[in-house]
Structure formats: C-alpha cells, structure tokens
Write a protein that holds these residues in place. Structure first.
Motif, PDB file in Angstrom:
ATOM      1  N   VAL A  16       0.819  -1.217   0.000  1.00 25.58           N
ATOM      2  CA  VAL A  16       0.000   0.000   0.000  1.00 25.58           C
ATOM      3  C   VAL A  16       0.856   1.271   0.000  1.00 25.58           C
ATOM      4  O   VAL A  16       0.532   2.240  -0.666  1.00 25.58           O
ATOM      5  N   ARG A  17       1.956   1.256   0.753  1.00 25.36           N
ATOM      6  CA  ARG A  17       2.873   2.410   0.731  1.00 25.36           C
ATOM      7  C   ARG A  17       4.288   1.908   0.474  1.00 25.36           C
ATOM      8  O   ARG A  17       4.634   0.780   0.813  1.00 25.36           O
TER       9      ARG A  17
ATOM     10  N   TYR B 199      -5.000   6.439  -6.154  1.00 28.30           N
ATOM     11  CA  TYR B 199      -3.717   6.306  -5.452  1.00 28.30           C
ATOM     12  C   TYR B 199      -3.414   4.858  -5.055  1.00 28.30           C
ATOM     13  O   TYR B 199      -2.321   4.556  -4.592  1.00 28.30           O
TER      14      TYR B 199
ATOM     15  N   VAL C 144      -4.238  -1.703  -4.312  1.00 25.78           N
ATOM     16  CA  VAL C 144      -4.972  -2.927  -3.946  1.00 25.78           C
ATOM     17  C   VAL C 144      -5.655  -3.626  -5.137  1.00 25.78           C
ATOM     18  O   VAL C 144      -5.495  -4.842  -5.313  1.00 25.78           O
TER      19      VAL C 144
ATOM     20  N   GLN D 272     -12.233  -5.104   1.618  1.00 24.24           N
ATOM     21  CA  GLN D 272     -11.721  -3.746   1.358  1.00 24.24           C
ATOM     22  C   GLN D 272     -12.866  -2.744   1.359  1.00 24.24           C
ATOM     23  O   GLN D 272     -12.689  -1.599   1.761  1.00 24.24           O
TER      24      GLN D 272
ATOM     25  N   THR E  61     -13.468  -2.886   6.064  1.00 30.84           N
ATOM     26  CA  THR E  61     -13.582  -1.440   6.102  1.00 30.84           C
ATOM     27  C   THR E  61     -14.744  -1.009   5.229  1.00 30.84           C
ATOM     28  O   THR E  61     -15.027  -1.676   4.246  1.00 30.84           O
TER      29      THR E  61
ATOM     30  N   PRO F 295     -13.328   5.323   6.015  1.00 27.13           N
ATOM     31  CA  PRO F 295     -12.343   6.323   5.593  1.00 27.13           C
ATOM     32  C   PRO F 295     -12.926   7.386   4.658  1.00 27.13           C
ATOM     33  O   PRO F 295     -13.685   7.064   3.744  1.00 27.13           O
TER      34      PRO F 295
ATOM     35  N   GLN G 151     -10.607   9.939   3.460  1.00 26.38           N
ATOM     36  CA  GLN G 151      -9.361  10.194   2.689  1.00 26.38           C
ATOM     37  C   GLN G 151      -9.045  11.674   2.516  1.00 26.38           C
ATOM     38  O   GLN G 151      -7.881  12.071   2.550  1.00 26.38           O
TER      39      GLN G 151
ATOM     40  N   ARG H 281     -12.759   9.086  -5.491  1.00 23.41           N
ATOM     41  CA  ARG H 281     -13.664   8.725  -4.399  1.00 23.41           C
ATOM     42  C   ARG H 281     -14.994   9.350  -4.805  1.00 23.41           C
ATOM     43  O   ARG H 281     -15.067  10.534  -5.124  1.00 23.41           O
TER      44      ARG H 281
ATOM     45  N   ASP I 113      -9.769   7.150   7.813  1.00 22.59           N
ATOM     46  CA  ASP I 113      -8.407   7.191   7.245  1.00 22.59           C
ATOM     47  C   ASP I 113      -8.303   8.466   6.404  1.00 22.59           C
ATOM     48  O   ASP I 113      -9.284   8.853   5.760  1.00 22.59           O
TER      49      ASP I 113
ATOM     50  N   ILE J 145      -5.419  10.641   3.664  1.00 22.25           N
ATOM     51  CA  ILE J 145      -4.126  10.749   2.983  1.00 22.25           C
ATOM     52  C   ILE J 145      -3.818  12.238   2.882  1.00 22.25           C
ATOM     53  O   ILE J 145      -4.653  13.010   2.389  1.00 22.25           O
TER      54      ILE J 145
ATOM     55  N   PHE K 205      -2.097   9.052   6.679  1.00 16.94           N
ATOM     56  CA  PHE K 205      -0.949   8.605   5.875  1.00 16.94           C
ATOM     57  C   PHE K 205      -0.472   9.712   4.958  1.00 16.94           C
ATOM     58  O   PHE K 205      -1.282  10.476   4.433  1.00 16.94           O
ATOM     59  N   LYS K 206       0.851   9.749   4.739  1.00 15.20           N
ATOM     60  CA  LYS K 206       1.397  10.676   3.742  1.00 15.20           C
ATOM     61  C   LYS K 206       1.289   9.991   2.387  1.00 15.20           C
ATOM     62  O   LYS K 206       1.603   8.797   2.278  1.00 15.20           O
ATOM     63  N   TYR K 207       0.854  10.725   1.377  1.00 14.97           N
ATOM     64  CA  TYR K 207       0.683  10.122   0.046  1.00 14.97           C
ATOM     65  C   TYR K 207       1.985   9.489  -0.426  1.00 14.97           C
ATOM     66  O   TYR K 207       3.053  10.083  -0.357  1.00 14.97           O
ATOM     67  N   SER K 208       1.876   8.263  -0.925  1.00 14.41           N
ATOM     68  CA  SER K 208       3.024   7.532  -1.427  1.00 14.41           C
ATOM     69  C   SER K 208       2.665   7.047  -2.840  1.00 14.41           C
ATOM     70  O   SER K 208       1.721   6.267  -3.000  1.00 14.41           O
TER      71      SER K 208
ATOM     72  N   ARG L  38       2.242   4.919  -5.918  1.00 14.68           N
ATOM     73  CA  ARG L  38       2.374   3.475  -6.118  1.00 14.68           C
ATOM     74  C   ARG L  38       2.436   3.159  -7.603  1.00 14.68           C
ATOM     75  O   ARG L  38       1.528   3.543  -8.361  1.00 14.68           O
TER      76      ARG L  38
END
Ligand code: SAM
Ligand code: SF4
Length: 448
Positions: A37-38, A161, A164, A199, A235, A263, A265, A277, A303, A305, A334-337, A339
């Motif tokens: 995921v990250r 982002y 999954v 998910q 989730t 979440p 986001q 989303r 959650d 981002i 979470f910090k955007y990563s 992918r």
C-alpha cells in the motif's frame, strides 16, 4: 487482511507438520508476508531481505518465501533477489506448503503469482482458496477469543492512489453459507468476537437462486450463532450501498458492535474527485449524521491521505475542517506515497514536498488527538465491558515484583483500547473495568 493471511498460512503450516518459531536464528524457513500500500512497507521488506541474505551466507539451506501483495506486484523481479527462494501471491497461498516442501527438497526457486490479476479467478483456484480459508481455526491464533473472517476478496473501486485492485484482483463476495459455517466452527473453538473483512465490506453481495445477501444479512445470521458475542466489520466505503440496512442491524442486534471504520481520505471535493472517491465532503458528513441518528453511541474511525498530488493549503484546511466536524474516535493518517501503475502515479505529479506532507500529517494528528482526548475523557469514572486480548505493551507497569497481575490490554465494543492490571488467564474473556484515567488513545482502568 494481512493478519488473517498470516494466520491462515501459520495454520496450514502447522497442520502440515511445521513448527512455528519467532526467531530467525532457529528457522529453516522464513516467510515474509508483505504489503504494497505504501512504499515504506515495501522498503522494510527489502531491508529484511538484505539481512536474510547475510544469514544465508552461513546457512545456505534456509528457505525464504515472500508472500502477499508485494510478491504479486513484483513477481520474478523479487525472485531474482539472492535471499529469495519462493515468491507467492495472495491467490496462490493455498499452495504454500507444497511450494515450501519442494524448495526444501529440490533447492529450486519457485514463482507462484497471477499473470492477469484483473481477470476473474478460475473456478478451481477459487475452490482452493475457499478450502484454505475454511480449514482455518485449528492452528495458531494470536489474539485469544478473536478471529478475522474474510467476507470479500479484492476491490473494484480503483481509487487513483491505491495499489490494492492491482494486487488483490477483482471484488468477489464469499458464499454466505461458507462464511457462516466458518464462524460456527470458530465459535465451537471458543471464539467470541469475529471481525468480517473486506476492502469495501459494505458492498458485500451474494446472489444464491432467488435470494441475494448483503452485509446486513451476514451480520444478522452471524448474530444468531451461539457463542459469538461481538461482531465487527472493516472497512467501509462511503457509499449508499446497503448502508441503511447495515446501520439498522447495528441498532437492532446487541451483538453487532457500534463501531464504524469509514475512511474519508480527504475533506476537499477537488481532491476527492482526483482520488476517484465518489462522494463529496458534505455528503460524507451527512452519512455520519445518519449513522449517529440511528445509533446514538456509535464510534466512528477514519483514514486520511495528506499530500495527494495537487493538494493546496486550502484543500488541506478542508480536510482539517472535516476531521473537526466528523468527531472521529480515532484516525489513521498517511502521507501520500506514489504506487507504481496506479493512475495517480502515472498521470499526476507528486507535487507536495516531503516536508509539507510531514507538516500536514503532524497538524492533522494534533487536531484528531484533541478530539480523541475529549471523547476518551467522557469515560472517566464509568464502567466498560471489554474483551481482553492479553498482555499490554508494558506488562510490568504498576505490577509489583512477583505479582501475577501484569498490565493487560482489552478493547470495548466501540474499539477503545483499555489497559488494566489483572491475571493473564483473562485473555480471551470479557471483563468489566472502571475507568480511572484517560489519554487520547488509551483508557486506564481497574477490574470491578
Ligand atoms: N479499502 C479501504 C478504503 O477504501 O478505505 C482501505 C484500503 S488501504 C489498504 C488502507 C489505507 O491506506 C487507505 O484508507 C488509505 O488511507 C491508505 N492508502 C492507500 N493507498 C495509499 C497511498 N498510495 N499512499 C498513502 N496512503 C495510502
Ligand atoms: Fe484501495 Fe479504494 Fe479499493 Fe480501498 S476502495 S482498497 S482505497 S481502491
């Protein structure tokens, strides 16, 4: 999801005659279950593999298997790593004992991943996964009295982002009969709390003849199983799909816990749109209002981002505003990563500098901490029912030398963490605890 996969694999290996050890020094076989995921999660795996490569210099017979999402994502590239013997994706987990036995005997590298992951899983593989899943229960269970049960595999939402859908494949709901049978079996083995996993678990749907089943039906059926006391599910995706039914089953069934992880986001409509989303911040908040109307004491978690491509200070302020209005019990931030292969990574520039992501992360955490602090403080002096998990991270805190009352940890139905001193034999049991002190994320109590 990964905890469940680890438990399934441990259980299968135990059944096949392997003994589990936590120590790499003792192990003939090392399995690393991975998350994609990250980027940070993948970097940690690579660092473990570097360490294992050193160990293998003096113990060349040791077999190393990388399983899960990173295995599926990187496939043969990962197999090229000197330390790695087996690369096994989530769909191939039922083959794990066979792959390990072969690698131990023949010393050959083995790759087991899905070539076209977005295609529907072939029937035979599906059956193998079902069998693997339903055999679980006999082996290793780390939290006494609790179990995860998968309701759905995969995801079809394609948030821009997220990796999954590319590593777990298309959405598939398991047959309700298989899920209920599995829960019955777990209840017979002393499990009191089951958490249904998916998910986007609220979009669970299964058609059987004339009848179709949604998550509310599953919760309702599971609530009738003798021995099961608490049901949780994670989730949720903020969508209308079956939402009212789910809220009503929480309100009506004493066994379905009043806890919703849902979440958001982001709080900015522009960013939500760029994330694919499919809701606005206002609509999301109205969903939370509806949940609180139907279930007054419900605890909500989310959650977020921060630093998604194009996120301005104004967009971030909209997120802060949403967090304040949502009054979450807690939030995962979470910090955007970026992918590889996702739309955000291929089409959008990662414009927000690392230090800005870091600053926004810290600021949002601080906003949430204040809210969590206030919500926790409301428990002061109250008695709560918890399911005891086992020793806390600091079991010797407040425990006298030679005392057999170490610090234990449990959770309420609304997922608040409670620590208290008590006998270890309480693990897996319900207990009543009076709250004598609170912090934003932990309640401190005494057995009553
Ligand atoms: N299916 C769940 C949902 O729709 O919210 C969550 C799945 S994801 C495994 C868990 C969380 O990781 C997400 O809610 C999101 O906040 C975070 N996440 C996913 N992709 C990310 C990325 N590329 N960078 C940072 N955080 C990410
Ligand atoms: Fe990823 Fe979105 Fe699916 Fe959640 S709903 S798993 S964030 S694509």
């Amino acid at each position: 999801m990964n905890k469940l996969d680890t438990a399934l694999v441990s259980s299968a290996l135990k059944d096949a005659g392997f003994n589990l050890t936590e120590s790499v020094k003792e192990a003939d076989v090392v399995l690393i279950n991975t998350c994609s995921v990250r980027q940070h999660a993948e970097e940690r795996v690579l660092s473990h593999l570097g360490h294992l490569k050193h160990i293998k210099e003096s113990r060349p017979d040791m077999v190393v298997a990388v399983i899960g999402c990173m295995a599926q994502r990187l496939g043969d590239k990962l197999l090229e790593h000197e330390a790695v013997n087996i690369v096994c994706g989530p769909v191939q987990l039922p083959q794990i004992t066979e792959l390990l036995t072969k690698a131990l005997q023949q010393k050959k590298k083995e790759l087991a991943v899905t070539q076209k992951i977005r295609r529907k899983t072939p029937r035979q593989q599906d059956q193998a996964l079902e069998q693997f899943e339903s055999a679980y229960g006999i082996g290793d269970r780390r939290i006494p009295g609790q179990a995860f049960v998968r309701a759905m595999r995969g995801c079809n939402k394609f948030c821009t982002y997220c990796v999954v859908p590319y590593v777990r494949g298309p959405e598939l709901s398991r047959p309700p009969r298989a899920i209920i049978e599995q829960i019955k079996k777990l209840a017979d083995q002393g499990v009191k709390q089951v958490t249904l996993l998916g998910q986007t678990v609220n979009s669970y749907k299964y058609k059987s003849g004339q009848r179709s089943y949604c998550l509310a039906d599953l919760l309702d059926m599971a609530g009738n199983i003798e021995g099961i006391e608490w049901l949780k599910f994670v989730t949720n995706y903020p969508a209308e799909e079956f939402f009212d039914e789910i809220l009503h089953v929480i309100a009506d069934s004493p066994k379905v816990c009043p806890y919703l992880h849902i979440p958001a986001q982001s709080g900015s409509d522009k960013i939500l749109h760029a994330m694919n989303r499919r809701y606005t911040a206002q609509w999301y908040l109205s969903l939370l209002d509806k949940a609180r109307d139907i279930i007054p004491g419900i605890a909500i978690a989310g959650d977020f981002i921060v630093g998604f491509p194009g996120e301005t200070d104004e967009d971030f302020e909209a997120t802060v505003d949403l967090v304040k209005k949502a009054r979450y019990r807690n939030c995962f931030i979470f910090k955007y990563s970026p992918r590889p292969g996702t739309k955000a990574e291929t089409r959008l520039q990662d414009t927000v500098p690392a230090e800005v992501k870091q600053r926004r992360n810290i600021e949002l955490l601080a906003v949430q901490e204040k809210i969590s602090g206030k919500l926790s403080a409301e428990f002061l002096g109250k008695e709560v029912k918890i399911l005891v998990e086992g020793l806390s991270k600091k079991p010797h805190l407040n425990a006298a030398e030679g005392d057999d009352n170490p610090q234990l940890l449990g959770r309420t139905a609304t997922d608040y963490i409670v620590v208290f001193n008590g006998q270890q034999s309480l693990a897996g049991q319900f207990a009543k605890v009076k709250i004598i002190k609170t912090s934003p994320l932990t309640l401190f109590g005494q057995l009553t």
